[in-house]
Design a protein around this motif. Structure first.
Motif, PDB file in Angstrom:
ATOM      1  N   SER A  21       0.836  -1.196   0.000  1.00 36.85           N
ATOM      2  CA  SER A  21       0.000   0.000   0.000  1.00 36.85           C
ATOM      3  C   SER A  21       0.876   1.255   0.000  1.00 36.85           C
ATOM      4  CB  SER A  21      -0.906  -0.004   1.234  1.00 36.85           C
ATOM      5  OG  SER A  21      -1.645   1.180   1.316  1.00 36.85           O
ATOM      6  N   HIS A  22       0.671   2.133  -0.931  1.00 34.64           N
ATOM      7  CA  HIS A  22       1.433   3.366  -1.132  1.00 34.64           C
ATOM      8  C   HIS A  22       2.851   3.126  -1.648  1.00 34.64           C
ATOM      9  CE1 HIS A  22      -1.741   4.916   1.522  1.00 34.64           C
ATOM     10  NE2 HIS A  22      -1.560   6.063   0.888  1.00 34.64           N
ATOM     11  N   VAL A  25       4.224   4.736  -4.902  1.00 34.89           N
ATOM     12  CA  VAL A  25       4.535   6.171  -4.890  1.00 34.89           C
ATOM     13  C   VAL A  25       6.039   6.398  -4.924  1.00 34.89           C
ATOM     14  CG1 VAL A  25       4.387   8.290  -3.506  1.00 34.89           C
ATOM     15  CG2 VAL A  25       2.405   6.787  -3.697  1.00 34.89           C
ATOM     16  N   ALA A  54       9.133  14.837  -2.594  1.00 32.86           N
ATOM     17  CA  ALA A  54       7.672  14.827  -2.627  1.00 32.86           C
ATOM     18  C   ALA A  54       7.152  15.706  -3.768  1.00 32.86           C
ATOM     19  CB  ALA A  54       7.102  15.288  -1.286  1.00 32.86           C
ATOM     20  N   VAL A  59       3.321  14.567  -4.780  1.00 29.56           N
ATOM     21  CA  VAL A  59       2.540  14.134  -3.622  1.00 29.56           C
ATOM     22  C   VAL A  59       3.025  14.934  -2.416  1.00 29.56           C
ATOM     23  CG1 VAL A  59       2.147  11.791  -4.508  1.00 29.56           C
ATOM     24  CG2 VAL A  59       4.114  12.232  -3.028  1.00 29.56           C
ATOM     25  N   SER A  60       2.298  14.831  -1.319  1.00 34.96           N
ATOM     26  CA  SER A  60       2.723  15.536  -0.104  1.00 34.96           C
ATOM     27  C   SER A  60       3.815  14.729   0.604  1.00 34.96           C
ATOM     28  CB  SER A  60       1.534  15.736   0.834  1.00 34.96           C
ATOM     29  OG  SER A  60       1.189  14.511   1.448  1.00 34.96           O
ATOM     30  N   VAL A  62       3.793  13.853   3.551  1.00 35.65           N
ATOM     31  CA  VAL A  62       3.110  12.860   4.394  1.00 35.65           C
ATOM     32  C   VAL A  62       2.918  11.552   3.623  1.00 35.65           C
ATOM     33  CG1 VAL A  62       0.949  12.342   5.595  1.00 35.65           C
ATOM     34  CG2 VAL A  62       1.986  14.598   5.814  1.00 35.65           C
ATOM     35  N   ILE A  63       2.563  11.643   2.354  1.00 35.33           N
ATOM     36  CA  ILE A  63       2.375  10.442   1.531  1.00 35.33           C
ATOM     37  C   ILE A  63       3.703   9.709   1.356  1.00 35.33           C
ATOM     38  CG2 ILE A  63       1.739   9.599  -0.769  1.00 35.33           C
ATOM     39  CD1 ILE A  63      -0.663  10.453   0.872  1.00 35.33           C
ATOM     40  N   VAL A  64       4.780  10.449   1.146  1.00 32.71           N
ATOM     41  CA  VAL A  64       6.101   9.818   1.009  1.00 32.71           C
ATOM     42  C   VAL A  64       6.461   9.094   2.302  1.00 32.71           C
ATOM     43  CG1 VAL A  64       8.569  10.220   0.660  1.00 32.71           C
ATOM     44  CG2 VAL A  64       6.893  11.450  -0.750  1.00 32.71           C
ATOM     45  N   THR A  66       4.424   7.980   4.600  1.00 27.79           N
ATOM     46  CA  THR A  66       3.520   6.833   4.744  1.00 27.79           C
ATOM     47  C   THR A  66       4.009   5.670   3.895  1.00 27.79           C
ATOM     48  OG1 THR A  66       1.628   8.256   5.201  1.00 27.79           O
ATOM     49  CG2 THR A  66       1.137   6.032   4.405  1.00 27.79           C
ATOM     50  N   ALA A  67       4.389   5.953   2.664  1.00 20.46           N
ATOM     51  CA  ALA A  67       4.898   4.906   1.773  1.00 20.46           C
ATOM     52  C   ALA A  67       6.149   4.259   2.358  1.00 20.46           C
ATOM     53  CB  ALA A  67       5.189   5.490   0.395  1.00 20.46           C
ATOM     54  N   ARG A  70       5.244   1.968   5.247  1.00 22.91           N
ATOM     55  CA  ARG A  70       4.643   0.717   4.763  1.00 22.91           C
ATOM     56  C   ARG A  70       5.694  -0.211   4.166  1.00 22.91           C
ATOM     57  NH1 ARG A  70      -0.819   2.622   3.855  1.00 22.91           N
ATOM     58  NH2 ARG A  70      -1.476   3.144   5.958  1.00 22.91           N
TER      59      ARG A  70
END
Length: 99
Positions: A21-22, A25, A54, A59-60, A62-64, A66-67, A70
């Motif tokens: 998940s993620h 990215v 990012a 992407v933000s 935060v998404i980086v 999070t990836a 994970r």
């Protein structure tokens, strides 16, 4: 312990990372950075600034993060964030995918 050359497992690593998940990215970015001949060690490690990465990925931050979390939970990387006056830097070690 036998080391496997990066080019022999990079494709398998990227496929595994994209299933997380993620993970899609950042998978391409990490493989591209790790493919740099200066990073070819038994376990390739790359360091990059979070915010510019990012922005490049559109992407933000935060998404980086999070990836990366994970991918770490999936056992594909180890990473740490370091705060610097000009922003966070991320150090990522790519781990060979499980056979």
């Amino acid at each position: 312990m036998q080391t496997i050359p990066f080019d022999q497992w990079a494709l398998g690593w990227a496929v595994s990372a994209r299933k997380v998940s993620h993970g899609a990215v950042v998978a391409g970015l990490l493989v591209d950075l790790a493919a740099d001949p200066r990073a070819l060690f038994a376990e390739p490690t790359v360091v990059f600034p979070l915010s510019p990465a990012a922005r490049a990925l559109r992407v933000s931050p935060v998404i980086v993060r999070t990836a990366l979390h994970r991918l770490a939970e999936a056992g594909l990387i180890r990473f740490r964030a370091e705060d610097h006056p000009d922003g966070s830097r991320i150090a990522v070690t790519l781990l060979p995918p499980a056979s």
